[in-house]
Design an enzyme around this catalytic site. Structure first.
Site, PDB file in Angstrom:
ATOM      1  NE  ARG A 130      -7.555  12.943  11.927  1.00 56.32           N
ATOM      2  CZ  ARG A 130      -8.898  13.132  10.874  1.00 56.32           C
ATOM      3  NH1 ARG A 130      -9.805  12.999  10.976  1.00 56.32           N
ATOM      4  NH2 ARG A 130      -7.821  13.055   9.911  1.00 56.32           N
ATOM      5  CB  THR A 400     -17.605  13.874   7.804  1.00 53.09           C
ATOM      6  OG1 THR A 400     -16.566  12.877   6.889  1.00 53.09           O
ATOM      7  CG2 THR A 400     -17.448  14.646   9.204  1.00 53.09           C
ATOM      8  CG  ASN A 420     -11.939   9.771   5.274  1.00 52.22           C
ATOM      9  OD1 ASN A 420     -11.767  10.615   5.299  1.00 52.22           O
ATOM     10  ND2 ASN A 420     -11.032   9.251   4.525  1.00 52.22           N
ATOM     11  CG  ASP A 442      -8.773  11.995   6.171  1.00 54.17           C
ATOM     12  OD1 ASP A 442      -8.838  12.060   4.503  1.00 54.17           O
ATOM     13  OD2 ASP A 442      -9.419  12.003   7.118  1.00 54.17           O
ATOM     14  CB  SER A 471      -8.842  15.844  10.693  1.00 55.80           C
ATOM     15  OG  SER A 471      -9.974  16.088  10.722  1.00 55.80           O
ATOM     16  CB  SER A 472     -10.685  19.001   6.219  1.00 56.76           C
ATOM     17  OG  SER A 472      -9.781  18.880   4.739  1.00 56.76           O
ATOM     18  N   GLY A 492     -17.646  17.317   5.298  1.00 56.96           N
ATOM     19  CA  GLY A 492     -17.327  18.008   3.454  1.00 56.96           C
ATOM     20  C   GLY A 492     -16.021  18.055   3.254  1.00 56.96           C
ATOM     21  N   GLY A 493     -15.204  16.556   3.473  1.00 55.95           N
ATOM     22  CA  GLY A 493     -13.840  16.522   3.593  1.00 55.95           C
ATOM     23  C   GLY A 493     -13.110  18.200   3.554  1.00 55.95           C
TER      24      GLY A 493
END
Ligand code: DON
Length: 588
Positions: A130, A400, A420, A442, A471-472, A492-493
């Site tokens: 990341r 994403t 993002n 983020d 992060s999700s 999908g955030g």
């Protein structure tokens, strides 16, 4: 006896009734799909996008299966398999391909996570590639500044990691040469591909934010492209060729690194050559728990995988399948309350474990989960808090991307990658044609200040030099009797973790087919804002009303996560692509 006679009028009515009956039966049949040998009703499923045949969104095969959010990427994955590539080659080839076809979602200017499983050794590995905060970044860099500073332009860019990650993983676990694996994507960028509606829309929506050199690529001759036009990315093809020949060295040490550092730092951003030279992929073991006879392996923090596992632990306290059969509103109420509590942990504790202490073993323990869900009230929603409920969640778009791959032996890859928000920072590196991320958003700009997905974070996710933002993204692999059963994940955030959670429940608890597990209407609660978001097909009206009566503030709307999953069961490989997306599964 009188013969049985009917009048002309009555026979006309009878004929009409039979035609209507036949049409009704026909339309019922139309609402059924034949999946995995079962007749499946489409009643609770989200419908595919206009013109897409639902039958193209699920597949079966023997040797390899890939599911991505891009037709071209799935095809390239399969092509690499046919050239002798293994599951890792397939996943890496598809990653480069999707960076060409979904620049609004991901790319080599971004970052991601990857979990892979080696069937022979039974071991799984996790990689964090990341973005990192630049070394000159600091906690107050966005303090008092407009929201755009962490979302658009050079100031929002984190040090990209995708190239380092993909090159390293392919070298370690792939079979083919990097050149072979990247080559189809170079061609795709050079010769172009057909623009699909989602990309055309994303270009239209981001046009106002794009830098002039970015417009030259995405609005050729100054005109907005339409679906059906061809997108050429010559500079990106050149960059991919350099990577295919030099690995990650030019990107992090050589000419691409210099160009990137120069452009970002002279235009107000914080990335310097040192940031790129010092970039390191983090490798470790995935987090793991046992859940109803299955082993769940997921990404370590700063992914939200850890909270996914706490939520499963809370769910384990009830017999979910019977709860679902007994009362759907009780099931969804319990699930929503679990989500609320899981996301509350994320908001308070989530962050880079190298900078903040995250009590992982506690978060994975049954005792902790039991305590956390102890105050569950079967009759009533537990308010997240009065002040948080007044704020609003910003509408988002599903960017994403996720790729799932599995082969006949059960080798598997689950990877989520991103720049993002839509088109990242909305700038491309001049002459190299790739979009730069805006992943600095983020981080928590300040404790309690929501990011673009309405997610709040705390001190644990503050900005510090070299730190990785929370992060999700939660790429996940599920094993049964030591063999891979399910590979899943989603973009999908903020919706990601709950989508992956429901994907596991649909497969493990409710025993649905793989396609249903990606296409079923879903619910979502993220603690803040204190609202239960539901898709239309998720429930019937009675359930909806019962949930309302339990005092959930319900928001009907789309679920922005898109699941791309593969499964292996009784020697057959299955693939499914989310009808909310643009991709397909392909196998052989
Ligand atoms: O890592 C994260 O949580 C976000 N950067 C993911 C962004 C994303 O999924 C975009 N889609 N809405």
């Amino acid at each position: 006896m009188k013969p049985f006679l009917i009048s002309k009028r009555a026979s006309g009515i009878l004929l009409l009734a039979s035609i209507l009956f036949l049409l009704f039966v026909g339309s019922c049949k139309k609402n059924l799909l034949l999946i995995e040998g079962r007749e499946v009703s489409t009643h609770n499923l989200v419908a595919p996008k206009f013109g897409i045949d639902p039958n193209s969104l699920f597949a079966e095969s023997k040797n390899i299966m890939i599911s991505t959010d891009s037709r071209e990427a799935s095809k390239i994955g399969l092509e690499i398999y046919k050239k002798g590539g293994n599951a890792v080659d397939v996943a890496i080839a598809a990653s480069f391909a999707v960076s060409v076809t979904r620049p609004q979602s991901t790319g080599i200017g971004g970052g991601g996570f990857l979990v892979l499983h080696n069937a022979k050794s039974g071991k799984s590995y996790a990689f964090d590639f990341r973005e990192r905060a630049p070394l000159t970044a600091n906690r107050n860099m966005y303090k008092g500044k407009p929201k755009e500073e962490s979302l658009l332009g050079y100031k929002s860019v984190g040090v990209p990691g995708t190239v380092a990650g993909l090159v390293l993983i392919q070298k370690k676990f792939g079979k083919l040469s990097l050149k072979e694996v990247i080559s189809p994507s170079i061609k795709l960028a050079e010769e172009g591909f057909t623009i699909y509606p989602d990309l055309a829309e994303a270009i239209q929506e981001s046009e106002k934010d794009m830098s002039p050199s970015m417009k030259n690529i995405f609005l050729p001759k100054g005109k907005l492209p339409e679906a059906g036009d061809i997108l050429f990315q010559k500079d990106l093809a050149k960059t991919l060729r350099i990577i295919s020949e030099t690995g990650d060295s030019e990107f992090y040490q050589g000419k691409i690194a210099k160009a990137l550092a120069e452009e970002v730092s002279t235009k107000g951003g914080a990335i310097h050559l040192k940031d790129l030279q010092k970039y390191k992929v983090k490798e470790g073991q995935p987090l793991e728990i046992e859940y109803r006879g299955h082993t769940i392996r997921t990404m370590f923090p700063p992914s939200s995988g850890v909270h996914l596992l706490t939520m499963l632990r809370m769910l384990e306290t009830k017999e979910l399948h019977s709860l679902y059969d007994f009362s759907q509103s009780d099931y969804y109420h319990f699930l929503a309350e679990v989500m609320r509590r899981g996301y509350a942990d994320r908001a308070v504790l989530g962050g880079d474990p190298e900078y903040t202490s995250i009590p992982i073993s506690t978060l994975l323990s049954s005792e902790y989960a039991k305590e956390k869900i102890e105050d569950f009230n079967p009759q009533k929603a537990t308010p997240s808090s009065t002040y948080l409920s007044r704020l609003n969640l910003k509408a988002e778009s599903p960017q994403t991307t996720h790729i799932s791959v599995i082969d006949a032996e059960g080798n598997a890859v689950s990877t989520t990658q991103s720049v993002n928000y839509r088109f990242g920072a909305a700038v491309v590196l001049d002459g190299y044609g790739f979009v730069l991320n805006d992943t600095m958003d983020d981080f928590s700009r300040s404790p309690g200040e929501p990011n673009v997905y309405g997610l709040i974070g705390a001190e644990a996710n503050s900005i510090q030099p070299g730190k990785t933002p929370l992060s999700s993204m939660s790429p996940t692999i599920v094993l049964k009797n030591g063999e891979v059963f399910l590979v899943t994940g989603a973009p999908g955030g903020s919706y990601i973790v709950n989508a992956v959670l429901q994907s596991i429940l649909f497969n493990v608890d409710l025993h649905l087919t793989l396609y249903e597990s990606v296409a079923r209407g879903r619910i979502h609660h993220q603690f803040f804002p204190d609202a239960l978001s539901m898709e239309g097909p998720a429930t019937d009206t009675a359930t909806f009303n019962q949930l309302k009566a339990k005092k959930h503030e319900i928001r009907l709307g789309n679920n922005y996560a898109k699941l791309f999953s593969v499964k292996r069961e009784n020697g057959i490989l299955y693939g499914a692509a989310d009808p909310r997306g643009d991709g397909i599964p392909l196998g052989e």
